[in-house]
Scaffold this motif. Structure first.
Motif, PDB file in Angstrom:
ATOM      1  N   GLU A  31       0.831  -1.205   0.000  1.00  0.00           N
ATOM      2  CA  GLU A  31       0.000   0.000   0.000  1.00  0.00           C
ATOM      3  C   GLU A  31       0.865   1.254   0.000  1.00  0.00           C
ATOM      4  N   ARG A  32       1.966   1.186   0.736  1.00  0.00           N
ATOM      5  CA  ARG A  32       2.844   2.350   0.823  1.00  0.00           C
ATOM      6  C   ARG A  32       3.463   2.662  -0.539  1.00  0.00           C
TER       7      ARG A  32
ATOM      8  N   LYS B 232       2.197   1.927  -3.440  1.00  0.00           N
ATOM      9  CA  LYS B 232       1.124   2.460  -4.287  1.00  0.00           C
ATOM     10  C   LYS B 232       0.898   3.933  -3.980  1.00  0.00           C
ATOM     11  N   GLY B 233       0.962   4.252  -2.709  1.00  0.00           N
ATOM     12  CA  GLY B 233       0.799   5.646  -2.295  1.00  0.00           C
ATOM     13  C   GLY B 233       1.900   6.519  -2.856  1.00  0.00           C
ATOM     14  N   TYR B 234       3.146   6.004  -2.788  1.00  0.00           N
ATOM     15  CA  TYR B 234       4.264   6.762  -3.354  1.00  0.00           C
ATOM     16  C   TYR B 234       4.110   6.911  -4.864  1.00  0.00           C
TER      17      TYR B 234
ATOM     18  N   MET C   3       1.493   9.484  -5.524  1.00  0.00           N
ATOM     19  CA  MET C   3       2.002  10.826  -5.251  1.00  0.00           C
ATOM     20  C   MET C   3       2.970  11.267  -6.345  1.00  0.00           C
TER      21      MET C   3
END
Length: 145
Positions: free
Chosen positions: A2-3, A5-7, A10
């Protein structure tokens, strides 16, 4: 997972915003014919009316503006191919970013994104008097005042 994907989201959002900012800046710097939608003569007529020019003054101003335009066209002529190439490359980057962002969205969000993009491109084309790839008054056209 998830992290990352978040990066990635962004990063893509940052690239999208950066592309928008660069496009906006290039539009301001290179956009030649903001007034072209109504015709270049329309802005001259408004100026003549605002300044309350006599017909002789208006004719003299028109002559000076036409001379200046011819000079600017001559200045842009050698770099026009590079400007056209940059516009096409920017479109490729924009299309790629759009596709990457769309893969992160739901089908409904993707359709909305497509609609937003189409509306933005239509608006840009109307302001320029051509398509967004640099038609008659696209990114590589010289300024016309």
């Amino acid at each position: 997972m998830e992290r990352s994907k978040g990066y990635a989201l962004m990063f893509l959002l940052g690239a999208f915003i950066t592309g928008g900012a660069l496009g906006f800046t290039a539009d301001r710097v290179m956009d030649a014919k903001r007034e072209h939608v109504r015709g270049p003569r329309a802005s001259r007529q408004r100026m003549a009316a605002e300044l309350n020019l006599t017909p002789q003054q208006a004719a003299a101003v028109d002559t000076l503006i036409e001379q200046k335009h011819r000079q600017i066209v001559t200045l842009y002529k050698p770099i026009q191919p590079q400007l056209d190439s940059i516009a096409k490359q920017a479109r490729i980057v924009s299309d790629s970013t759009h596709a990457q962002i769309k893969r992160l969205l739901t089908p409904e969000q993707g359709a909305k994104l497509d609609n937003l993009r189409a509306a933005a491109r239509k608006d840009l084309a109307e302001r320029r008097g051509s398509d967004t790839l640099g038609g008659p008054s696209g990114p590589g056209s010289p300024p016309r005042y």
